[in-house]
Motif scaffolding. Structure first.
Motif, mmCIF file in Angstrom:
data_model
loop_
_atom_site.group_PDB
_atom_site.id
_atom_site.type_symbol
_atom_site.label_atom_id
_atom_site.label_comp_id
_atom_site.label_asym_id
_atom_site.label_seq_id
_atom_site.Cartn_x
_atom_site.Cartn_y
_atom_site.Cartn_z
ATOM 1 N N ALA A 243 30.397 -7.635 -16.635
ATOM 2 C CA ALA A 243 29.032 -7.851 -16.149
ATOM 3 C C ALA A 243 28.057 -7.099 -17.044
ATOM 4 C CB ALA A 243 28.895 -7.378 -14.703
ATOM 5 N N GLN A 244 26.792 -7.512 -17.006
ATOM 6 C CA GLN A 244 25.739 -6.861 -17.788
ATOM 7 C C GLN A 244 24.455 -6.832 -16.970
ATOM 8 O OE1 GLN A 244 25.801 -8.080 -22.237
ATOM 9 N NE2 GLN A 244 26.538 -9.879 -21.143
ATOM 10 N N LEU A 245 23.614 -5.856 -17.283
ATOM 11 C CA LEU A 245 22.297 -5.773 -16.674
ATOM 12 C C LEU A 245 21.265 -5.992 -17.775
ATOM 13 C CD1 LEU A 245 20.714 -5.112 -14.035
ATOM 14 C CD2 LEU A 245 20.566 -2.757 -14.877
ATOM 15 N N PHE A 246 20.551 -7.119 -17.704
ATOM 16 C CA PHE A 246 19.462 -7.373 -18.644
ATOM 17 C C PHE A 246 18.206 -6.691 -18.118
ATOM 18 C CE2 PHE A 246 22.232 -11.020 -19.717
ATOM 19 C CZ PHE A 246 22.418 -10.711 -21.054
ATOM 20 N N ASP A 247 17.568 -5.923 -18.985
ATOM 21 C CA ASP A 247 16.511 -4.994 -18.597
ATOM 22 C C ASP A 247 15.326 -5.192 -19.531
ATOM 23 O OD1 ASP A 247 14.959 -2.629 -18.321
ATOM 24 O OD2 ASP A 247 16.713 -1.462 -17.753
ATOM 25 N N ALA A 248 14.117 -5.289 -18.969
ATOM 26 C CA ALA A 248 12.928 -5.482 -19.798
ATOM 27 C C ALA A 248 12.576 -4.244 -20.616
ATOM 28 C CB ALA A 248 11.733 -5.860 -18.921
ATOM 29 N N GLY A 249 13.095 -3.074 -20.227
ATOM 30 C CA GLY A 249 12.777 -1.848 -20.952
ATOM 31 C C GLY A 249 11.337 -1.412 -20.784
ATOM 32 N N ARG A 250 10.745 -1.744 -19.643
ATOM 33 C CA ARG A 250 9.372 -1.302 -19.376
ATOM 34 C C ARG A 250 9.189 -1.147 -17.874
ATOM 35 N NH1 ARG A 250 6.052 -5.680 -17.976
ATOM 36 N NH2 ARG A 250 7.085 -7.713 -18.164
ATOM 37 N N SER A 251 8.186 -0.381 -17.481
ATOM 38 C CA SER A 251 7.911 -0.095 -16.081
ATOM 39 C C SER A 251 6.419 0.137 -15.913
ATOM 40 C CB SER A 251 8.654 1.173 -15.617
ATOM 41 O OG SER A 251 9.987 1.197 -16.056
ATOM 42 N N VAL A 252 5.960 0.072 -14.668
ATOM 43 C CA VAL A 252 4.551 0.315 -14.366
ATOM 44 C C VAL A 252 4.448 1.123 -13.076
ATOM 45 C CG1 VAL A 252 2.319 -0.731 -13.799
ATOM 46 C CG2 VAL A 252 3.821 -1.849 -15.449
ATOM 47 N N ILE A 253 3.561 2.105 -13.053
ATOM 48 C CA ILE A 253 3.135 2.775 -11.818
ATOM 49 C C ILE A 253 1.625 2.685 -11.751
ATOM 50 C CG2 ILE A 253 2.998 4.936 -10.528
ATOM 51 C CD1 ILE A 253 5.601 5.829 -11.759
ATOM 52 N N ARG A 254 1.099 2.285 -10.586
ATOM 53 C CA ARG A 254 -0.360 2.192 -10.422
ATOM 54 C C ARG A 254 -0.724 2.327 -8.952
ATOM 55 N NH1 ARG A 254 0.533 -3.140 -12.288
ATOM 56 N NH2 ARG A 254 -0.839 -2.690 -14.073
ATOM 57 N N PHE A 255 -1.952 2.704 -8.686
ATOM 58 C CA PHE A 255 -2.507 2.587 -7.345
ATOM 59 C C PHE A 255 -2.752 1.103 -7.066
ATOM 60 C CE2 PHE A 255 -3.867 6.946 -8.445
ATOM 61 C CZ PHE A 255 -3.394 7.626 -7.331
ATOM 62 N N ALA A 256 -2.451 0.656 -5.852
ATOM 63 C CA ALA A 256 -2.611 -0.757 -5.527
ATOM 64 C C ALA A 256 -2.727 -0.926 -4.019
ATOM 65 C CB ALA A 256 -1.446 -1.573 -6.072
ATOM 66 N N GLU A 257 -3.180 -2.103 -3.609
ATOM 67 C CA GLU A 257 -3.286 -2.449 -2.192
ATOM 68 C C GLU A 257 -1.955 -3.047 -1.745
ATOM 69 O OE1 GLU A 257 -4.972 -2.550 1.486
ATOM 70 O OE2 GLU A 257 -5.901 -1.746 -0.347
ATOM 71 N N PRO A 258 -1.280 -2.418 -0.790
ATOM 72 C CA PRO A 258 0.055 -2.919 -0.397
ATOM 73 C C PRO A 258 -0.048 -4.174 0.470
ATOM 74 C CG PRO A 258 -0.575 -1.073 0.983
ATOM 75 C CD PRO A 258 -1.665 -1.200 -0.050
ATOM 76 N N PRO A 259 0.988 -4.984 0.471
ATOM 77 C CA PRO A 259 1.011 -6.141 1.368
ATOM 78 C C PRO A 259 0.975 -5.698 2.828
ATOM 79 C CG PRO A 259 2.758 -6.269 -0.286
ATOM 80 C CD PRO A 259 2.192 -4.892 -0.363
ATOM 81 N N ALA A 260 0.458 -6.558 3.680
ATOM 82 C CA ALA A 260 0.431 -6.262 5.120
ATOM 83 C C ALA A 260 1.844 -5.975 5.612
ATOM 84 C CB ALA A 260 -0.163 -7.447 5.878
ATOM 85 N N GLY A 261 1.959 -4.957 6.459
ATOM 86 C CA GLY A 261 3.257 -4.594 7.016
ATOM 87 C C GLY A 261 4.047 -3.593 6.196
ATOM 88 N N THR A 262 3.482 -3.134 5.065
ATOM 89 C CA THR A 262 4.202 -2.162 4.234
ATOM 90 C C THR A 262 4.209 -0.775 4.867
ATOM 91 O OG1 THR A 262 3.565 -3.403 2.248
ATOM 92 C CG2 THR A 262 4.336 -1.150 1.922
ATOM 93 N N PHE A 263 3.086 -0.385 5.475
ATOM 94 C CA PHE A 263 2.964 0.927 6.099
ATOM 95 C C PHE A 263 2.406 0.782 7.512
ATOM 96 C CE2 PHE A 263 2.264 1.675 1.476
ATOM 97 C CZ PHE A 263 3.410 2.417 1.236
ATOM 98 N N THR A 264 2.584 1.815 8.312
ATOM 99 C CA THR A 264 2.152 1.746 9.714
ATOM 100 C C THR A 264 0.669 2.024 9.892
ATOM 101 O OG1 THR A 264 2.746 4.069 10.036
ATOM 102 C CG2 THR A 264 4.437 2.413 10.538
ATOM 103 N N GLU A 265 0.038 2.621 8.854
ATOM 104 C CA GLU A 265 -1.384 2.946 8.964
ATOM 105 C C GLU A 265 -2.047 2.831 7.602
ATOM 106 O OE1 GLU A 265 -1.450 6.897 10.485
ATOM 107 O OE2 GLU A 265 -0.517 7.778 8.719
ATOM 108 N N PRO A 266 -3.377 2.700 7.558
ATOM 109 C CA PRO A 266 -4.067 2.595 6.263
ATOM 110 C C PRO A 266 -3.907 3.885 5.459
ATOM 111 C CG PRO A 266 -5.505 1.956 8.090
ATOM 112 C CD PRO A 266 -4.296 2.591 8.703
ATOM 113 N N GLY A 267 -4.042 3.743 4.143
ATOM 114 C CA GLY A 267 -3.959 4.908 3.273
ATOM 115 C C GLY A 267 -3.877 4.479 1.822
ATOM 116 N N ILE A 268 -3.966 5.449 0.925
ATOM 117 C CA ILE A 268 -3.885 5.176 -0.508
ATOM 118 C C ILE A 268 -2.419 5.003 -0.889
ATOM 119 C CG2 ILE A 268 -4.290 6.158 -2.794
ATOM 120 C CD1 ILE A 268 -6.764 7.521 -1.582
ATOM 121 N N ALA A 269 -2.116 3.909 -1.601
ATOM 122 C CA ALA A 269 -0.726 3.566 -1.900
ATOM 123 C C ALA A 269 -0.487 3.488 -3.401
ATOM 124 C CB ALA A 269 -0.360 2.239 -1.244
#
Length: 291
Positions: A243-269
Motif C-alpha cells: 500500500a502507499q499514501l499519496f500526499d500533496a506535501g502541503r497544509s493550511v491553517i487559518r481562521f475560518a467560519e465553521p459549518p453549522a453543528g461543529t461547535f456547541t456555541e459561537p466562537g473564533i475557530a
C-alpha cells in the motif's frame, strides 16, 4: 539495508533537527501576531508528520504504517496494482504453490486526493500568550487533524475499510485466531503481514487474556490502535510493500467560519487541512478479520 543502530541514529537526528525548526504552531503564532484574525499559513509539508510525540507510551497513527509519496517533490502520473485472478482465467503453471503468479497487473492514474480537515475553537484571547497558543495549535488542532487523517486512511470514503477488493476473513480456520490466519494467508501470497490496525478494546482484551499482542509485536508486526476500526475487527496486511499514501506535501491553517453543528456555541475557530489518499497495490495481501 540500514542496521538498527543506523535507524535509531537517523530518528534521533530527525528529532534533533525538529528542535531547531519552528513548529507549525509557532509559525501560525507569528502570523497571528502580524495579521490577527486574517492570519493564514500555508505549509510546504504535511503537518501531521511534523511533530514528535512527548508521550512515554507511543501511539502510532495509520500514516506511519505506509510508504508516503510526496507528490509535491516526487510527482507521479500512475500507480501499479494487482488483482486476484478471475474464475475463468487460464490456469498458471506453479500458481498452486506461488499464488501470486496468477495475479493480474494493472496501471491506474493517481486518484484525486481527499481533503482532511480538523477544527478547534480558540478560547478567548488565548493568542495573547504565544507559548500557550503554540502548544494549543500543536497538541490540540494538529492532534485532531491526526485523528481526522486516520479516518481518511481507514474508514473514510476512500479508506481501507471501504475498498471492496480487500477480502473479509470471519473465521480462524485451523488457527487459534483470525489474525494469525491472515498473517499466514499473506505469507502464502508471497508477502509479509507487517502491520495491523485494531480497536483498543480488542488490543487490551487480547493483552489481558494471553500473549498474542506481545508475540505479534515481537514478530515485527507494527500495531496501530484506533477507535476507527469497529470493535471485533481488525485490518491485517503487508503495509510496507502492499500500500502507499499519496500526499500533496502541503497544509493550511487559518481562521475560518465553521459549518453549522461543529461547535456547541459561537466562537473564533481555526481550521487545518491536509490532502492525501491511500491506495492498495496488493489487495490480496490485506484482510479485514473478525476477532
Amino acid at each position: 539495508m540500514l542496521k538498527a543502530d543506523s535507524i535509531k541514529s537517523t530518528l534521533a537526528q530527525v528529532v534533533a533537527d525538529r528542535k531547531h525548526e519552528l513548529s507549525p504552531g509557532r509559525q501560525f503564532v507569528e502570523a497571528c501576531e502580524q495579521y490577527g484574525l486574517d492570519a493564514a499559513v500555508e505549509y510546504d509539508v504535511t503537518i501531521t508528520d511534523s511533530l514528535t510525540s512527548s508521550r512515554r507510551k507511543p501511539r502510532n497513527p495509520a500514516r506511519n504504517m505506509l510508504k508516503t509519496i510526496d507528490l509535491s517533490r516526487d510527482p507521479r502520473q500512475f500507480y501499479w496494482h494487482e488483482s486476484a485472478p478471475a474464475p475463468d482465467d487460464t490456469p498458471i503453471e506453479g500458481a498452486e504453490i506461488r499464488r501470486e503468479l496468477a495475479s493480474r497487473f494493472h496501471k491506474s492514474p493517481i486518484p484525486e486526493l481527499l481533503t482532511t480537515t480538523a477544527w478547534v475553537q480558540v478560547p478567548p484571547d488565548l493568542w495573547t500568550d504565544p507559548d500557550t497558543f503554540e502548544n494549543f495549535l500543536n497538541y490540540r488542532l494538529i492532534v485532531r487533524l491526526c485523528t481526522a487523517e486516520n479516518h481518511t486512511i481507514i474508514s473514510g470514503p476512500g479508506g481501507l475499510l471501504n475498498m471492496p477488493e480487500i477480502a473479509r476473513m470471519p473465521e480462524p480456520g485451523p488457527f487459534a485466531s483470525t489474525i494469525l490466519r491472515a498473517c499466514n494467508e499473506i505469507e502464502q501470497m508471497g508477502g509479509t503481514a507487517d502491520g495491523m490496525i485494531i480497536n483498543p478494546v480488542d488490543y487490551y482484551r487480547a493483552m489481558g487474556s494471553g500473549r498474542l499482542m506481545d508475540d505479534l509485536e515481537q514478530n515485527g508486526v507494527f500495531i496501530v490502535r484506533t477507535r476507527l476500526v469497529e470493535p471485533g475487527s481488525a485490518i491485517v496486511g503487508d503495509f510496507g510493500h502492499g500500500a502507499q499514501l499519496f500526499d500533496a506535501g502541503r497544509s493550511v491553517i487559518r481562521f475560518a467560519e465553521p459549518p453549522a453543528g461543529t461547535f456547541t456555541e459561537p466562537g473564533i475557530a481555526l481550521k487545518a487541512e491536509i490532502y492525501e489518499r491511500v491506495v492498495v497495490n496488493l489487495p490480496t495481501n490485506f484482510f479485514v478479520v473478525s476477532i
